[in-house]
Design an enzyme around this catalytic site. Structure first.
Site, short mmCIF file in Angstrom:
data_model
loop_
_atom_site.label_atom_id
_atom_site.label_comp_id
_atom_site.label_asym_id
_atom_site.label_seq_id
_atom_site.Cartn_x
_atom_site.Cartn_y
_atom_site.Cartn_z
N SER A 1 0.85 -1.19 0.00
CA SER A 1 0.00 0.00 0.00
C SER A 1 0.88 1.24 0.00
O SER A 1 1.99 1.23 0.55
CB SER A 1 -0.90 0.02 1.24
OG SER A 1 -1.57 1.27 1.37
N TYR B 1 -1.78 0.91 10.62
CA TYR B 1 -1.91 0.18 9.36
C TYR B 1 -0.70 0.46 8.46
O TYR B 1 -0.10 -0.46 7.89
CB TYR B 1 -3.20 0.60 8.66
CG TYR B 1 -3.35 0.08 7.25
CD1 TYR B 1 -3.76 -1.23 7.01
CD2 TYR B 1 -3.10 0.91 6.15
CE1 TYR B 1 -3.91 -1.70 5.71
CE2 TYR B 1 -3.25 0.45 4.86
CZ TYR B 1 -3.65 -0.86 4.63
OH TYR B 1 -3.79 -1.32 3.35
#
Length: 251
Positions: free
Chosen positions: A144, A157
């Site tokens: 990501s 995250y």
């Protein structure tokens, strides 16, 4: 085996209910993929995903897989490889967590880290060794852009994805020359069930767009893929913004 364009006949999706994983499977099935393994926790959602893929004409099988149960990975994933060669493994599992809640609940934060990083390290190494034993195959890892630089809004995250990204890059270097191709995919904000209800970030994308980028990356044997591609330049700039200024940005 893969065709001349690097597309797989057989695919193992770790995270069998992942929207990106399923979008990728559908896209590859329309090209030449004929056997798909969906690995995930047993659930009606996993069964439904398998049924829908079978409607496309592929041979679809499910396998019980838990990212948090690292001790089972060698046995569970090993059995898949004993059924025949796997041309591509897509590591697509992960959880977003809830930053505001998880900051006050260390155990919840640890679950995010264990799922996105520890579980991925375990499963990734097991699959990498199996692919290396075959002498061919691709390991595609969904990272990501959140891992490029920790942001106040999602640093738990983001830190887990940063670790995963570094691991996958190092694994790719370790496997260079073995016949195994490792590709790291860095999507931006993806419109999906996981992000439902969140404010949409600029340059948002979709599971189908990520799947398309994965296919192109396989054809090119890319090592890193950004989705959309413009994020490469954006994140290159953000990485070098001084911290006092970065803290003021709406990110």
């Amino acid at each position: 085996m893969k065709d001349a364009f690097g597309l797989p006949q057989s695919l193992l999706v770790l995270g069998g209910t992942s929207e990106i994983g399923l979008a990728t499977a559908r896209r590859l099935i329309t090209r030449r993929t004929r056997t798909v393994w969906l690995a995930g926790r047993p659930s009606p959602a996993l069964d439904e995903a398998a049924v829908r893929l079978r409607e496309t004409g592929a041979d679809v099988r499910t396998v019980a897989f838990d990212a948090l149960d690292s001790e089972s990975h060698e046995e569970v994933l090993g059995k898949v490889f004993t059924e025949g060669d796997i041309d591509m493994v897509l590591l697509a599992f992960g959880i977003l967590g809830d930053q505001a809640r998880d900051e006050g609940d260390p155990l919840a934060a640890v679950r995010v880290a264990q799922t996105n990083y520890t579980g991925a390290v375990s499963a990734g190494l097991v699959c990498a060794r199996a692919l290396q034993s075959q002498g061919h195959g691709s390991l595609v890892v969904l990272s990501s852009v959140a891992g490029e630089r920790a942001r106040r809004s999602n640093f738990i995250y983001g830190s887990s994805k940063a670790g995963l990204d570094a691991f996958a890059q190092g694994l790719g270097d370790a496997l260079h020359g073995t016949g195994v191709h490792v590709m790291v995919v860095r999507p931006g904000f993806v419109r999906s069930k996981m992000t439902a209800g969140l404010a949409e970030a600029p340059l948002a994308t979709t599971p189908d767009a990520v799947a398309s980028a994965i296919e192109l990356g396989l054809r090119r044997r890319s090592e890193t893929v950004w989705v959309p591609g413009a994020l490469r330049a954006v994140m290159a700039g953000l990485r070098h913004v001084p911290r006092p200024l970065f803290r003021r940005l709406p990110v």
